[in-house]
Design an enzyme around this catalytic site. Structure first.
Site, short mmCIF file in Angstrom:
data_model
loop_
_atom_site.label_atom_id
_atom_site.label_comp_id
_atom_site.label_asym_id
_atom_site.label_seq_id
_atom_site.Cartn_x
_atom_site.Cartn_y
_atom_site.Cartn_z
NE ARG A 199 4.57 -5.17 -0.28
CZ ARG A 199 4.98 -5.68 -1.45
NH1 ARG A 199 6.05 -5.20 -2.05
NH2 ARG A 199 4.32 -6.68 -2.00
CE LYS A 223 -6.51 -7.21 -3.63
NZ LYS A 223 -5.27 -7.81 -4.13
#
Length: 460
Positions: free
Chosen positions: A313, A239
């Site tokens: 996920r 990120k």
């Protein structure tokens, strides 16, 4: 009953001041019933009972003579949340007649307005205290659950890693007589949780799955899963600094799941619950999972890693598969899953996905009744094309930026049985700015709505 900060019974209070609760529509009638000096003061201050307003006035001796707060929706807790800091310090008793729903909202909103995360920094002045003859036990349990989410999310990762998340779950289990088991580190591979292991293996903190069980086997079974990514660097798809700044909150789904389980147990709803938390830290290291790898999952579905920053996920798919093996009557999960949900709905509205229309409708109505809204998003299955992999059963992402929240939910649905009633909440778990009752930092969103849903269904 030990009361939280900001609450007091008459024997604990010292000559509480009178507090009036006013709405804009009812302001004129209320004002006209006040003594002339108070009416003059209201006019001088241009107080009109608008939502979020507050005013106090002096008595003839220069002390506090009373106060009023303006509210909007009387059943919305946040209508009252400005009071503890807007009023002068001290004890206050509401003299306005309120019905049961409004009293519940007042007490919950007051408690939310008193919240401060003061583990590392002393708070400002003590909030004003609400004095009442009795406080509703369910309201205080709801408040405690909301505070639990805020505290867990606000705690920096150095003090809220997988170990500490496990400790929080163990404390909850001990408090309510629940059983708990944990599979951690390389034991995840031995016991078939390969996806959780893959995401967390690069951290010096061992990844784990936490499983808590409580309730009577004769009662309906609800499984609750939470994404517990205690910090998310993004992995090798790292990120930006801005994107990483608040990633201590990436375990917000686990915080919601823990708080919901605690609330169900505290209220002793006639349900059997299984809580499953996948707790990891998505770190960068020599053995970090890599883009292009194909990883195994508990369900036997192979996943090609398109992006290591779509890790939530991945850990949830093993937790959902484990939950499905238990064949619950209802399967729920909470996750700070996508920025796309925030682009679609902003920071305040959690995105709700469900494969059952009756479940979704009940959930949305529960949110409306509890003034804790969610917004249903579509499981638009044609978008599964964005998750096509040439070498695995499914990819965890794609080059497309289209429908990012929808495709994330569709990925999770791949690990839920077709006959299983399932709902997924993509939740922000955060306030970007300070607002009345919503201080900047961790936030519980959709928690009260989900409790209301479970309470309603358990009563059937």
């Amino acid at each position: 009953m030990t009361l939280p900060a900001g609450f007091a019974t008459p024997d604990q209070a010292s000559a509480p001041h009178s507090l009036h609760v006013v709405t804009r529509d009812g302001f004129d009638a209320w004002r006209d019933a006040q003594p002339a000096p108070v009416q003059a003061w209201l006019a001088a201050q241009r107080f009109d009972g608008s939502a979020g307003s507050a005013i106090s006035w002096a008595d003839q001796h220069g002390g506090i003579g009373g106060a009023a707060i303006g509210i909007g929706d009387a059943l919305d807790a946040y209508s009252y949340a400005h009071a503890p800091t807007a009023l002068p310090g001290g004890d206050w008793r509401v003299v306005t007649e309120l019905d049961a729903g409004a009293r519940h909202a007042l007490q919950l909103g007051w408690g939310l307005g008193c919240y401060r995360f003061d583990r590392y920094k002393a708070g400002k002045r003590a909030p004003a205290r609400l004095v009442a003859d009795a406080f509703d036990a369910e309201t205080l349990d709801l408040l405690a659950a909301c505070v639990r989410v805020r505290d867990l999310v606000n705690t920096p990762t150095e003090h809220m890693g997988p170990d500490e998340l496990e400790a929080a779950a163990r404390a909850l289990a001990a408090a309510h007589g629940a059983s708990i088991g944990v599979v951690a580190g390389d034991d995840l591979l031995a016991q078939n949780y390969p996806a959780i292991h893959a995401v967390g293996r690069a951290s010096h903190r061992a990844p784990r799955i936490i499983e808590l069980a409580w309730g009577d086997a004769a009662h309906p079974h609800v499984a609750i899963c939470g994404k517990g990514v205690c910090f998310d660097t993004g992995g090798l798809d790292i990120k930006t600094a801005v994107g990483m700044r608040n990633m201590k909150k990436d375990m917000g789904g686990a915080a919601h799941a823990l708080a919901l389980a605690g609330l169900v147990m505290a209220r002793r709803l006639p349900l059997r619950i299984t809580l499953l938390i996948a707790a990891v830290e998505n770190s960068i290291g020599p053995n970090a999972f890599r883009p292009g790898e194909v990883i195994a999952t508990r369900k036997g579905v192979s996943v090609e890693i398109d992006n290591t920053d779509a890790e939530g996920r991945i850990v949830l798919c093993d937790a959902l598969a484990r939950a499905g093996e238990l064949k619950p009557d209802l399967l729920l999960d909470f996750a700070t899953l996508t920025g796309a949900a925030r682009i679609a709905l902003g920071p305040d509205l959690p995105a709700l996905y469900a494969n059952d229309d009756a479940l979704a409708n009940d959930w949305l109505l529960a949110g409306q009744r509890s003034r804790d809204p969610l917004w249903r998003m579509p499981l638009w299955r044609p978008y599964l094309r964005y998750l096509t992999s040439g070498i695995a059963d499914i990819a965890n992402g794609s080059a497309s930026t289209m429908a990012g929240s929808v495709t994330a939910a569709l990925f999770l649905e791949r690990f839920v049985a077709d006959t299983q009633a399932w709902g997924h909440v993509d939740v922000y778990s955060w306030n970007d700015t300070d607002r009345a009752g919503k201080p900047a930092g961790g936030e519980a969103q959709g928690l009260r709505a989900t409790y209301a849903l479970l309470k309603q269904r358990s009563a059937r």
